[in-house]
Structures are given as C-alpha cells and as structure tokens.
Design an enzyme around this catalytic site. Sequence first.
Site, PDB file in Angstrom:
ATOM      1  N   HIS A   1      -1.341  -1.008   9.932  1.00 28.96           N
ATOM      2  CA  HIS A   1      -1.165  -0.561   8.424  1.00 28.96           C
ATOM      3  C   HIS A   1      -2.911  -0.465   7.934  1.00 28.96           C
ATOM      4  O   HIS A   1      -3.011  -1.074   6.789  1.00 28.96           O
ATOM      5  CB  HIS A   1      -0.458  -1.700   7.506  1.00 28.96           C
ATOM      6  CG  HIS A   1       0.507  -1.148   6.745  1.00 28.96           C
ATOM      7  ND1 HIS A   1       1.654  -0.826   6.633  1.00 28.96           N
ATOM      8  CD2 HIS A   1      -0.108  -0.940   5.372  1.00 28.96           C
ATOM      9  CE1 HIS A   1       2.221  -0.325   5.510  1.00 28.96           C
ATOM     10  NE2 HIS A   1       1.327  -0.366   4.626  1.00 28.96           N
TER      11      HIS A   1
ATOM     12  N   LYS B   1       6.989   3.304  12.203  1.00 31.55           N
ATOM     13  CA  LYS B   1       5.403   3.327  12.023  1.00 31.55           C
ATOM     14  C   LYS B   1       5.055   1.944  11.803  1.00 31.55           C
ATOM     15  O   LYS B   1       5.676   1.063  11.098  1.00 31.55           O
ATOM     16  CB  LYS B   1       5.176   3.982  10.718  1.00 31.55           C
ATOM     17  CG  LYS B   1       3.518   3.888  10.327  1.00 31.55           C
ATOM     18  CD  LYS B   1       3.233   4.604   9.155  1.00 31.55           C
ATOM     19  CE  LYS B   1       1.862   4.344   8.641  1.00 31.55           C
ATOM     20  NZ  LYS B   1       1.550   3.314   8.011  1.00 31.55           N
TER      21      LYS B   1
ATOM     22  N   GLY C   1      -5.616   7.407   7.027  1.00 34.04           N
ATOM     23  CA  GLY C   1      -5.406   7.283   5.695  1.00 34.04           C
ATOM     24  C   GLY C   1      -6.585   7.278   4.600  1.00 34.04           C
ATOM     25  O   GLY C   1      -6.644   8.403   4.147  1.00 34.04           O
TER      26      GLY C   1
ATOM     27  N   CYS D   1       0.069   7.112   2.010  1.00 32.03           N
ATOM     28  CA  CYS D   1      -0.811   6.194   1.470  1.00 32.03           C
ATOM     29  C   CYS D   1      -0.475   6.127   0.070  1.00 32.03           C
ATOM     30  O   CYS D   1      -0.156   7.368  -0.477  1.00 32.03           O
ATOM     31  CB  CYS D   1      -2.384   6.379   1.357  1.00 32.03           C
ATOM     32  SG  CYS D   1      -3.121   6.406   3.016  1.00 32.03           S
TER      33      CYS D   1
ATOM     34  N   GLY E   1      -8.572   3.208  11.314  1.00 33.68           N
ATOM     35  CA  GLY E   1     -10.155   3.307  11.538  1.00 33.68           C
ATOM     36  C   GLY E   1     -10.433   4.554  12.004  1.00 33.68           C
ATOM     37  O   GLY E   1     -11.817   4.473  12.508  1.00 33.68           O
TER      38      GLY E   1
ATOM     39  N   THR F   1       8.443   2.584   8.215  1.00 31.84           N
ATOM     40  CA  THR F   1       7.351   1.674   8.305  1.00 31.84           C
ATOM     41  C   THR F   1       7.956   0.322   8.454  1.00 31.84           C
ATOM     42  O   THR F   1       8.601  -0.189   7.594  1.00 31.84           O
ATOM     43  CB  THR F   1       6.714   1.696   7.050  1.00 31.84           C
ATOM     44  OG1 THR F   1       5.957   2.932   6.911  1.00 31.84           O
ATOM     45  CG2 THR F   1       5.277   0.655   7.105  1.00 31.84           C
TER      46      THR F   1
HETATM   47  C1  LIG Z   1      -4.306   2.992  -0.168  1.00 32.77           C
HETATM   48  C2  LIG Z   1      -3.225   2.825   1.190  1.00 32.77           C
HETATM   49  C3  LIG Z   1      -1.997   2.813   0.654  1.00 32.77           C
HETATM   50  C4  LIG Z   1      -1.167   2.654   1.809  1.00 32.77           C
HETATM   51  N1  LIG Z   1       0.245   2.920   1.484  1.00 32.77           N
HETATM   52  C5  LIG Z   1       0.935   2.919   2.813  1.00 32.77           C
HETATM   53  C6  LIG Z   1       2.404   3.310   2.517  1.00 32.77           C
HETATM   54  O1  LIG Z   1       2.955   3.259   1.183  1.00 32.77           O
HETATM   55  N2  LIG Z   1       3.260   3.186   3.562  1.00 32.77           N
HETATM   56  C7  LIG Z   1       2.779   3.037   4.813  1.00 32.77           C
HETATM   57  O2  LIG Z   1       3.487   3.134   5.822  1.00 32.77           O
HETATM   58  N3  LIG Z   1       1.442   2.730   4.931  1.00 32.77           N
HETATM   59  C8  LIG Z   1       0.609   2.700   4.046  1.00 32.77           C
HETATM   60  N4  LIG Z   1      -0.806   2.700   4.417  1.00 32.77           N
HETATM   61  C9  LIG Z   1      -1.212   2.648   5.741  1.00 32.77           C
HETATM   62  C10 LIG Z   1      -1.696   3.851   6.130  1.00 32.77           C
HETATM   63  O3  LIG Z   1      -0.354   4.946   6.501  1.00 32.77           O
HETATM   64  C11 LIG Z   1      -2.258   3.894   7.470  1.00 32.77           C
HETATM   65  O4  LIG Z   1      -1.672   3.166   8.464  1.00 32.77           O
HETATM   66  C12 LIG Z   1      -3.905   3.397   7.366  1.00 32.77           C
HETATM   67  O5  LIG Z   1      -4.172   3.895   6.093  1.00 32.77           O
HETATM   68  C13 LIG Z   1      -4.568   3.899   8.822  1.00 32.77           C
HETATM   69  O6  LIG Z   1      -5.657   3.159   8.343  1.00 32.77           O
HETATM   70  P1  LIG Z   1      -7.112   4.181   7.758  1.00 32.77           P
HETATM   71  O7  LIG Z   1      -6.864   3.913   6.405  1.00 32.77           O
HETATM   72  O8  LIG Z   1      -8.053   3.328   8.617  1.00 32.77           O
HETATM   73  O9  LIG Z   1      -6.956   5.550   8.450  1.00 32.77           O
HETATM   74  C14 LIG Z   1      -1.716   2.793   2.996  1.00 32.77           C
HETATM   75  C15 LIG Z   1      -3.020   2.713   3.484  1.00 32.77           C
HETATM   76  C16 LIG Z   1      -3.832   2.732   2.397  1.00 32.77           C
HETATM   77  C17 LIG Z   1      -5.362   2.801   2.764  1.00 32.77           C
END
Ligand SMILES: Cc1cc2nc3c(=O)[nH]c(=O)nc-3n(C[C@H](O)[C@H](O)[C@H](O)COP(=O)(O)O)c2cc1C
Length: 383
Positions: A273, A249, A330, A123, A309, A202
């Site tokens: 994502h 990813k 995340g 994240c 989720g 990603t």
């Molecule tokens: C604030 C935030 C920033 C994120 N930044 C990235 C990132 O830089 N690269 C990436 O592959 N996924 C990113 N994601 C997605 C997360 O890796 C992940 O897939 C997602 O948060 C999973 O869902 P959840 O927040 O419900 O657990 C981000 C998610 C959030 C919430």
Amino acid sequence: MRFSTVFLSFLSVALAARPFLNEPDTGIEEVFGSLPAGTLPELSLIAGLPDFEWAAKRVLHPFSYMHFRNGASGEYSYRNNLEIFHRYRFRPRVMQDVTNVASTLPITLLGHNFSAPIFISPCARAGLAHPESELGLVRGAAAENILYMPSLFANLSIEDISAAKGEGQVLFQQINKASIDNDTQALFQRIESSGAKAIVFTVDAVSPRNRQRSGRFGFDQGDYSSYDLATWDTYKQLQTMTSLPIVLKGIMSVEDARAAVAAGVPAIILSNHGGRQLDGAPSPLEVALEIHEKSPEVFTQIEVYADGGVRYGTDVLRLLALGVRAVGLGRPFMYANVYGTEGVTYAIQMLKREIAVDAGNLGLPDLKAINASYVNWTPDLRL
Ligand SMILES: Cc1cc2nc3c(=O)[nH]c(=O)nc-3n(C[C@H](O)[C@H](O)[C@H](O)COP(=O)(O)O)c2cc1C
Ligand SMILES: *[C@@H]1O[C@H](CO)[C@@H](O)[C@H](O)[C@H]1NC(C)=O
Ligand SMILES: *[C@@H]1O[C@H](CO)[C@@H](O)[C@H](O)[C@H]1NC(C)=O
Ligand SMILES: *[C@@H]1O[C@H](CO)[C@@H](O)[C@H](O)[C@H]1NC(C)=O
Ligand SMILES: *[C@@H]1O[C@H](CO)[C@@H](O)[C@H](O)[C@H]1NC(C)=O
C-alpha cells in the site's frame, strides 16, 4: 571478539553512510530551484519521475502534498520501497542485438492488450492535485494505452470516470470493503455496468492504520475500532457475486501468493500500500524475491503484478526480472497530475522510454526475455 567489535562498528558506520533522499541529487535544485515560489517547471524540462514530486511539493497546499506523501508510522516501509531496488545491481549483457527492444513493451493483462507493462495504481482523491482530479489519470492512461485502476475513494464517481474513457479503454475498478451483502452486490452491479473489466479488491488495509504525518493535520485518524472482515472464504463468495475477475491487491508473502492460487484468484498485486498501512511490511521487490526463491511456479500459475516505490525504468526491470508481469505506480502519477492530463501522459511516455533504454543497456533484445539472471540478487548492504 576484538575483531568482531571493530567490524561491527565499521559496519554500522557504513550502513549509516547515506542519508535518505526523497529526490536524489540529480540537479533538480540547480535548474528549477530559482523559479518563483508556486510556479511549476516547464513540463518539457521535467527529466524524471522524482521531478514531479519536487514540483508538486512546491505548488500544492501542504495538506494536499501530505495526503500523497503520507506513510505509516516512521515511514520505514515507504523509504525501503524506494531504496531497496538499488541494493541489487544488474548483470548487463553486451553484444546483443537490442535495436528492436523498444517495440517489445506491449503486454496483455487478463487478456487485454496494453502498450507497456506499467499501470496507474488506485489512489484516493486525485482532486487534491488538480481540479480535474481523476480525469487526468483516465485520459493520460487512454492516450498512452496503459491500464488505470481507479480508486473507489476517487473524487469522481465510477460512472464519471468511465464516461471519460477513450475508445476501447480498459479499466480495472478498485474496491476496499466487500461483504457478502446487498450493498456489495449493488456495487458490483455498478462496476459491471460501468464497463470495467476486473475488480481489484484491496486486502492489505482491512484494519485502521497509524499515520503520523496526517495525524498532525488532524486528518485520517479514522475509526480505530473498525476492522473489516475479509477471509479466503469471503473471496470465494465474492467471486460468485460477479462475472468479473476479482484481483487481490496487497499480497505480502509467498504463503498468501500460494493461497491466492489455491483460491482461484486470476491475478495478484504484490504491494504494501505504498508503505501506508503496516510500517515494516516488505517492499514488493522483497516479496517477489521470496516467491522467486520459494515458489517460482506462482509467476506462471497466475498473473503477478506489483507496486510500491517504483520511480525509474530500472526499478520496473528488476521486478520484471523476477517474473512480475506488470508494475504499478501510485504517487508519481498523482504528482504528475498537477499538470493534468498532459503531465500524466508525459510521465507515462517518459517511463516507457526509460524502460526501453534501460532494457537496451541491459542487453535485452526483447523485454520479455528478461529473467532473474539479469540481476545479482545478493544485496549490497552498504546502500
Ligand atoms: C494518495 C494515495 C492514496 C491511495 N489510495 C489507495 C486506495 O484508495 N486504494 C488502494 O488500494 N490503494 C491506495 N493507495 C496505494 C496505491 O494503490 C499503491 O499501492 C501505492 O501508491 C504504490 O506505491 P507508490 O506510491 O510508491 O507508487 C494509495 C496511495 C496513495 C499515495
Ligand atoms: C490484442 O493484440 C493481439 C496481438 O497483437 C491481437 O491479435 C488482438 O486482436 C488484440 N486484441 C484486441 C482486443 O485488440
Ligand atoms: C476531492 O476530495 C477531497 C476530499 O473529499 C476534497 O477536499 C477536494 O476538494 C476534492 N477535489 C475536487 C477537485 O473535487
Ligand atoms: C437483500 O435484498 C433482498 C431483497 O432484494 C432482501 O430480501 C434481503 O433481506 C436483503 N439482505 C440483506 C442482508 O439486506
Ligand atoms: C535467462 O536468460 C539468459 C540470457 O538470455 C539465458 O541464457 C537463460 O537460459 C535464461 N534462464 C532461464 C531460467 O530461462
């Protein structure tokens, strides 16, 4: 005709019956609601991962909270990621010896040992939750021996995060853009020098995105004309540029899961994502179910992880039941990080405890014995 009209109107009422609850009513407000504005509940009283979001919302600047909470468009995928789990009821077994189930959480991911089948998803910008930003995540993951995948868009550099690792700690470094050029070669070299054990590429965010929640802050509009090039050919060429395994990813269909197997990808992460890219993209549970139904062999051909989720031990169990090897979170860890390392560590401990307790109640002597028969895969459409 008459019957079906009546039936349909009944159905629409039934489907609309429950409003979306970001933090379901489990008494958070009653206990923490009277705390003075801007104060965090005592960490030891945090009872579940949703409490961390409730707490973070109270103390963070609205812009910072928005950054974490953000989703694409009407955020239907964001909400579906959370809600979909509850449409599938368990089929618990009883009279099983579950006394040792808590000791059966450890797993290997690409050959590396971890204490549980959970990981911290990449994240961007943890610094919006805590001044120590990613230090809380890398140290929490070290304390509890789970996998952490730092984002390339972290506040701290790859090198700074790596320098904070615990002894023997394994990180998988996430990247976004990767072209067949010297910049990418240089990035790969930096990642290898940092000691990361895999690269997480990603692939669900090569196009710009529509995000209304951040648009209102005048933020994240990005460059709507910038589309990155990434194809299966790109993958094969990238893999020749590094000795590290490259994990993909953002897989959202059985076709792409099969294509990943064909391209020699060692591990994939089913993910939309966190509902932040394409609104309407399926939740990882739906994708895992599609793979289970159409190409279950994928789960044994390569390692399949999933995120999106997940807020409860029971969410983890439903994904594991389909053959998912490890489950990422995340936002929950980003919100837990408002308490810094202590909060992230506490969140991991809590989730591990939930997984063990829930597995016991499901009648599993060994977490690894879970399979699809422990869940009723006919969805309850009333939820
Ligand atoms: C604030 C935030 C920033 C994120 N930044 C990235 C990132 O830089 N690269 C990436 O592959 N996924 C990113 N994601 C997605 C997360 O890796 C992940 O897939 C997602 O948060 C999973 O869902 P959840 O927040 O419900 O657990 C981000 C998610 C959030 C919430
Ligand atoms: C991983 O765990 C296995 C089984 O417990 C053990 O044999 C192996 O040495 C461990 N590997 C590392 C790198 O610690
Ligand atoms: C992290 O990065 C964001 C965006 O660049 C910035 O606003 C924030 O102040 C940074 N936080 C820390 C602790 O460095
Ligand atoms: C990459 O670097 C090499 C020399 O280090 C140079 O000859 C080549 O032109 C560079 N390629 C690109 C695409 O920049
Ligand atoms: C799933 O687990 C149940 C209960 O342990 C077992 O009876 C069944 O054979 C397993 N199914 C498969 C396909 O392994």
